[in-house]
Motif scaffolding. Structure first.
Motif, PDB file in Angstrom:
ATOM      1  N   LEU A 211       2.048  -8.783  -8.258  1.00  0.00           N
ATOM      2  CA  LEU A 211       2.365  -7.357  -8.338  1.00  0.00           C
ATOM      3  C   LEU A 211       1.094  -6.528  -8.467  1.00  0.00           C
ATOM      4  N   GLN A 212       0.195  -6.972  -9.331  1.00  0.00           N
ATOM      5  CA  GLN A 212      -1.047  -6.240  -9.539  1.00  0.00           C
ATOM      6  C   GLN A 212      -1.922  -6.227  -8.287  1.00  0.00           C
ATOM      7  N   ASN A 213      -1.904  -7.346  -7.548  1.00  0.00           N
ATOM      8  CA  ASN A 213      -2.747  -7.475  -6.355  1.00  0.00           C
ATOM      9  C   ASN A 213      -2.047  -7.022  -5.077  1.00  0.00           C
ATOM     10  N   ASN A 214      -0.768  -6.630  -5.222  1.00  0.00           N
ATOM     11  CA  ASN A 214       0.020  -6.206  -4.050  1.00  0.00           C
ATOM     12  C   ASN A 214       0.081  -7.299  -2.992  1.00  0.00           C
ATOM     13  N   THR A 215       0.290  -8.541  -3.442  1.00  0.00           N
ATOM     14  CA  THR A 215       0.346  -9.677  -2.513  1.00  0.00           C
ATOM     15  C   THR A 215       1.704 -10.357  -2.483  1.00  0.00           C
TER      16      THR A 215
ATOM     17  N   ARG B   4       8.231  -8.438  -1.183  1.00  0.00           N
ATOM     18  CA  ARG B   4       9.281  -7.856  -2.015  1.00  0.00           C
ATOM     19  C   ARG B   4      10.461  -7.379  -1.184  1.00  0.00           C
TER      20      ARG B   4
END
Length: 523
Positions: free
Chosen positions: A295-299, A302
């Motif tokens: 989530l933090q790295n947008n990887t 979703r």
């Protein structure tokens, strides 16, 4: 109730137990479902046999664990060699109907993730010898629910029997992406219906920014929830005319993602009023850490079926939309129950309500399902409202499983179950000391290098989950730690409890070994 009872079996999708007023939720408005609980029995500790759609629906239909009936995961159809309790009802003279989601067969038609791979240097078996079972559940009999090929009603492609259902009107998929027989109807009703569905056709809304959420342009009366209620009410009207006992499965594909409640249900609940679960942002199991990092790295993808981590704002928005879908279902149930009463059928009809599995819905900061057997995933509502039992609410605190539904319906209908059924009659037997939950994934997901095989044991006090191929397992004291935040598995002070639970799991797994078929000895 003097005649053979009718049954209205209501099932929702991805609906955790505590997302109903009668299960203690102070926010979501579900007066019609709550009324069923007020005049019936509500099980507080009702668990799925498997926390995935197809496997658990197959377990409901057969009263057998997934490791026995073989539909271990989505994409593996329920074999037509497996007897269903609906077939016994029909054999005993019941009219049987399925309106809504079935999902006993695959939707996608995509290639299997796990396929037989020829080994270099060895003779490859012929195709019909590559699996331990020659009936590999492939072919036209098992392609009936594939969405891209759904050009004609399912009823026109079968011989009047679908796992025991003589009448079928089926929905595939979820939200405003719902398809199947419902989509054929919607396109006939509204020729430009496809221009109303999906995120590209969504109505503008600046309030919600969350994965798999959009304000659908589909009006309430064309949404799948309304169609299921209307078709169910119509079918019940026909049963009132013929006077024969019936079993109707009314199956809603919501409140599953995508999160697209239509009309006024979209903004029925304010995200700012939504309370986050107590476990939000807590927990340090390897996959939870991996999903948070993604989530933090947008990887993290979703937009599919895999679980993912969410922000607080995303969680509140998704919970609000989910409550909207649930309230729409509740209104639909109210209309169908009112139809039972108007037709004079209510006094002879047992109404049953449950769900096929739950959703993290913010627990530990996660969304959707799969892999981690928290209570939000494996515990679902189960309500049994029988006019014969009187009108006072009863709460049952004993352990129960989705494999018990079939045996309970058959017992109430006065029908002897088939050999090999593994569930129990909930109304006449003692609850067990433990129940088992199975899960066998087919692909690796965030935080895992391999597909997972998990077996969970739930007792009055504990939940223990053991998984193949990993160096960590789980053990929670549900009485002291109801939010499952403190994993006791590797703590020295829990060794005795772990050993006792491991033996209990082994004994329960032995008990759940197949007793079918019967020996073929001659008399």
């Amino acid at each position: 109730m003097t005649k053979k009872p009718n049954f209205l079996f209501i099932i929702t999708d991805q609906h955790r137990a505590d997302h109903l007023g009668c299960y203690g939720n102070p926010t979501v408005r579900t007066p019609h479902i709550d009324r069923l609980a007020k005049h019936g029995r509500r099980w507080d500790r009702f668990y799925v046999a498997n926390p995935i759609c197809m496997p658990n629906r197959a377990s409901i239909m057969t009263g057998r664990m997934c490791s026995v009936h073989g539909a271990r995961h989505n994409g593996i159809a329920l074999s037509k060699d497996q007897t269903t309790f609906v077939e016994l009802l029909r054999d005993a003279g019941y009219r049987t109907g399925l309106i809504g989601k079935s999902h006993l067969q695959s939707f996608t038609g995509l290639p299997a993730t796990n396929r037989f791979t020829p080994a270099p240097g060895r003779t490859t078996p012929s195709p019909h010898l590559r699996d331990a079972q020659k009936n590999n559940r492939h072919g036209s009999d098992y392609d009936l629910e594939i969405v891209p090929d759904w050009e004609t009603p399912l009823a026109s492609r079968i011989d009047g029997d679908f796992y025991g259902f003589e009448h079928v009107e089926v929905v595939a998929d979820h939200g405003d992406q719902a398809s199947g027989d419902y989509l054929l109807w919607a396109r006939e009703k509204c020729p430009d219906f496809d221009s109303l569905t999906g995120p590209d056709n969504a109505l503008p809304d600046n309030r919600i920014k969350a994965p798999q959420a959009w304000r659908t342009a589909v009006p309430e009366d064309l949404y799948s929830t309304s169609w299921i209620a209307d078709r169910s009410a119509d079918w019940l009207g026909q049963r009132a005319e013929d006077g024969e006992p019936f079993f109707l499965q009314m199956s809603f594909p919501d409140p599953h993602h995508p999160f697209t409640p239509p009309g006024h249900y979209w903004d029925m609940y304010d995200p700012g009023d939504m309370k986050l679960p107590a476990s939000f942002g807590k927990g340090d199991l390897p996959p939870i850490r991996a999903m948070r990092e993604a989530l933090q790295n947008n990887t993290d993808p979703r937009n599919n079926q895999n679980p993912f981590a969410v922000t607080q704002d995303e969680a509140r928005s998704i919970i609000a939309l989910t409550y909207g879908m649930i309230s729409m279902i509740d209104d639909a149930i109210g209309r169908v129950v009112a139809q039972l009463e108007a037709l004079g059928l209510a006094d002879d009809t047992i109404v049953v309500f449950t769900a096929d599995h739950g959703d993290y819905m913010g627990d530990h900061g996660l969304m959707l399902k799969l892999l981690l057997h928290y209570q939000s995933i494996i515990r679902v509502p189960f309500i049994w409202m029988d006019p014969r039992e009187g009108s006072e609410a009863v709460s049952d605190h004993g352990l129960a499983s989705s494999i018990d539904i079939s045996a309970t319906v058959l017992a109430r209908a006065g029908i002897q179950p088939y050999n090999g059924i593994q569930g129990r009659d909930l109304l006449s037997t003692q609850s067990p000391s433990a129940i088992v939950v199975e899960e066998d994934s087919q692909r690796p997901m965030t935080g895992f290098e391999r597909p997972q095989r998990v077996r969970t044991l739930v007792t009055e006090r504990y939940r223990m989950s053991l998984r193949e191929g990993e160096d960590w397992n789980e053990l929670y004291d549900l009485q002291a730690d109801p939010h499952e935040l403190s994993n006791l598995y590797d703590r020295s002070g829990s060794a005795a409890a772990r050993h006792e639970l491991t033996e209990l799991m082994l004994r329960r797994l032995i008990e759940l070994q197949d007793r079918s078929p019967l020996p073929a000895y001659r008399a």
